[in-house]
Design a protein around this motif. Structure first.
Motif, short mmCIF file in Angstrom:
data_model
loop_
_atom_site.label_atom_id
_atom_site.label_comp_id
_atom_site.label_asym_id
_atom_site.label_seq_id
_atom_site.Cartn_x
_atom_site.Cartn_y
_atom_site.Cartn_z
N ALA A 93 -4.18 -3.25 -0.43
CA ALA A 93 -4.29 -2.84 0.97
C ALA A 93 -4.68 -3.99 1.90
O ALA A 93 -4.51 -3.88 3.11
N GLU A 98 -1.31 0.42 4.74
CA GLU A 98 -0.90 1.80 4.48
C GLU A 98 -1.09 2.21 3.03
O GLU A 98 -1.22 3.39 2.70
N ALA A 101 -4.01 4.62 1.39
CA ALA A 101 -4.04 6.09 1.43
C ALA A 101 -4.18 6.69 0.05
O ALA A 101 -3.84 6.07 -0.97
N ALA A 102 -4.70 7.91 -0.01
CA ALA A 102 -4.77 8.73 -1.23
C ALA A 102 -5.56 8.06 -2.35
O ALA A 102 -5.21 8.15 -3.52
N LYS A 104 -6.21 4.76 -2.94
CA LYS A 104 -5.70 3.52 -3.52
C LYS A 104 -6.29 2.27 -2.89
O LYS A 104 -5.79 1.17 -3.11
N GLY A 105 -7.34 2.42 -2.11
CA GLY A 105 -7.87 1.29 -1.34
C GLY A 105 -8.38 0.14 -2.16
O GLY A 105 -8.41 -1.00 -1.67
N GLN A 139 7.41 3.66 1.69
CA GLN A 139 6.58 4.60 2.43
C GLN A 139 6.04 5.70 1.53
O GLN A 139 4.88 6.11 1.63
N VAL A 143 1.79 6.57 0.15
CA VAL A 143 1.03 7.81 0.33
C VAL A 143 0.82 8.55 -0.99
O VAL A 143 0.23 9.64 -1.00
N GLU A 145 -0.76 9.52 -4.55
CA GLU A 145 -2.08 9.50 -5.17
C GLU A 145 -1.97 9.05 -6.63
O GLU A 145 -1.06 9.48 -7.34
#
Length: 381
Positions: A93, A98, A101-102, A104-105, A139, A143, A145
C-alpha cells in the motif's frame, strides 16, 4: 520421430531422451534447451505446433507455459528492487494505496513473492471476462480480502499472483509491466516471447491441449482431491474463479491479454537463456548480491493450495528432494508450469534448463518428460 536442433559433442544422448517423450509419453510438439556458462549445449525441437499437424514446431515456437510465467514476473520485480524503486519489506500500500482495503494494509512485497499474503483467490464470484481486462483485474485485487491473516501461512496464488505483483511493479516503477519486461529482460537476451502471445519476436504460436494418455503421476493428486471435496473452498476457488482461468487458452482473448501469472508464451530457448543467466557467476539481469538474497529461501511448509511441501524464494520455487521439484542440485531454483513446462537455474553447474510442451499432463510440477530430460542431461555433465 524427426528431431531438429543441436547437441554439443558428448551430449548426443539427449536426442534419444527427447525423442522418447514423443514415442513413449505422448508429446506432439515440444522444445528443450540447456545453456551452460552462456553456451547452448542442447537445443532440440520436434512435432507440430497446431492441432491439425500442418505447422511444424520450431525452435522459436512459443507455447503457453502457464505458471513458468511467475518466475519471469518475479525477475521483473527484482529488477525494480535492484533499481531502488521497490522495497520488498514496505507495505504494498506504500506504492499502491488502494491495495490497503479489506485488511491488506500491512502486506509486503516479500509476502506476495513468497506466497504468504493470504491473497490466493478472489473472494466473490467475478465476471468471466475480468481476466482479459488488466485495469479491472487490478481494481478487483485491490478490494479483495485475504483468505487468512497475512503472514500466518503459506498459500500459493495460482492467478492473483500476477495481478498483485504486476500491479505493485507498475505502481512502484511508474512504467507498464510490458515495457519493463521488454527493456529489462526480452531485449537484453533477445528472447522470442513474453507475457501473452503477441508483440514478440516470434509469431509462431503452439496450440495447447491435454495429453491423450495421462502420464503416471510422480505424486498423489492431492489438489484434485481437495477441489472435489470442497467446491467452494480456497483450493477450488483459486483455480476456478472465474472459470475462464481454466478455459480458452488457445483463443485470441487469452493470447492477447496480460495475465502474467499464467499466460506467458515462451520457447524452451527463452527459459534456458533466462535461467542460464541467473545461474551464472556474473549475471547480467540482476546484480549478484540482489540475486543471492532473492533466491535464498523465504518460506517453507505444507502449502495450503498446492497441498504439498514447497519452499519459496522471492518468486521462485526452491529445489527439493521430491523428484518433480528437483532442479538439478540443492542450489537450484525455478518455476514449473501446469501441464509440464519448466524453467530452472542450477548455480552449481551454472546451467539454465528449459522445456516447453503443447501437450499438457496433469501435474502442476514437473512430469516424466522434463524429469527424464534433466536426468539424462545430468548424467552427461
Amino acid at each position: 520421430m524427426d528431431i531438429q536442433g543441436y547437441c554439443a559433442p558428448g551430449f548426443e544422448a539427449l536426442y534419444d531422451a527427447f525423442a522418447s517423450n514423443f514415442l513413449e509419453h505422448g508429446d506432439v510438439g515440444a522444445s528443450f534447451c540447456a545453456v551452460q556458462r552462456g553456451e547452448i549445449i542442447a537445443s532440440l525441437w520436434a512435432g507440430s505446433a497446431d492441432r491439425d499437424g500442418t505447422r511444424a514446431f520450431e525452435e522459436d515456437t512459443l507455447a503457453n507455459v502457464f505458471s513458468c510465467s511467475k518466475g519471469v514476473l518475479a525477475l521483473v520485480a527484482l529488477q525494480q528492487v535492484a533499481a531502488g524503486k521497490l522495497d520488498l519489506d514496505l507495505p504494498v500500500a506504500h506504492y499502491w494505496p488502494e491495495f490497503a482495503a479489506a485488511g491488506k494494509g500491512e502486506i509486503t512485497g516479500r509476502q506476495l513473492l513468497c506466497h504468504r499474503s493470504g491473497l490466493i483467490a478472489f473472494r466473490e464470484r467475478v465476471a468471466d471476462n475480468l481476466i482479459y481486462d488488466w485495469d479491472a483485474a487490478l481494481q478487483q485485487v485491490a478490494v479483495t480480502e485475504p483468505w487468512w491473516t497475512p503472514g500466518s501461512r503459506q498459500g500459493y496464488a495460482p492467478f492473483l499472483y500476477g495481478w498483485t505483483l504486476g500491479g505493485l511493479i507498475e505502481k512502484a516503477s511508474g512504467q507498464s509491466l510490458m515495457s519493463l519486461y521488454r527493456q529489462g529482460v526480452a531485449q537484453p537476451l533477445a528472447l522470442d516471447g513474453g507475457f501473452g502471445a503477441v508483440g514478440h519476436r516470434s509469431a509462431s504460436i503452439a496450440d495447447v491441449g491435454p495429453l491423450k494418455k495421462p502420464l503416471p503421476e510422480l505424486r498423489d493428486n492431492a489438489i484434485g482431491r481437495s477441489i472435489k471435496e470442497d467446491r467452494q473452498g480456497p483450493v477450488a476457488t483459486a483455480f476456478t474463479n472465474p472459470v475462464t482461468l481454466m478455459m480458452g487458452t488457445n483463443g485470441d482473448q487469452w493470447r492477447g491479454a496480460l495475465i502474467p501469472a499464467a499466460n506467458g508464451h515462451f520457447s524452451a530457448r527463452d527459459l534456458a537463456t533466462i535461467y542460464g543467466d541467473l545461474a551464472s557467476e556474473e549475471p547480467t539481469l540482476l546484480p549478484a548480491d540482489v540475486l543471492r538474497a532473492s533466491t535464498a529461501e523465504q518460506s517453507r511448509g505444507q502449502d495450503a493450495i498446492l497441498q504439498a511441501e514447497v519452499a519459496f524464494a522471492c518468486g521462485f520455487i526452491k529445489s527439493a528432494e521430491a523428484q518433480d521439484l528437483y532442479f538439478g542440485s540443492p542450489a537450484g531454483f525455478g518455476h514449473p508450469g501446469a501441464g509440464g513446462s519448466i524453467g530452472f537455474a542450477d548455480p552449481q553447474q551454472e546451467l539454465g534448463f528449459g522445456y516447453v510442451t503443447s501437450r499438457m499432463g496433469q501435474s502442476l510440477f514437473m512430469d516424466q518428460r522434463a524429469v527424464g530430460l534433466m536426468q539424462c542431461l545430468y548424467r552427461l555433465l
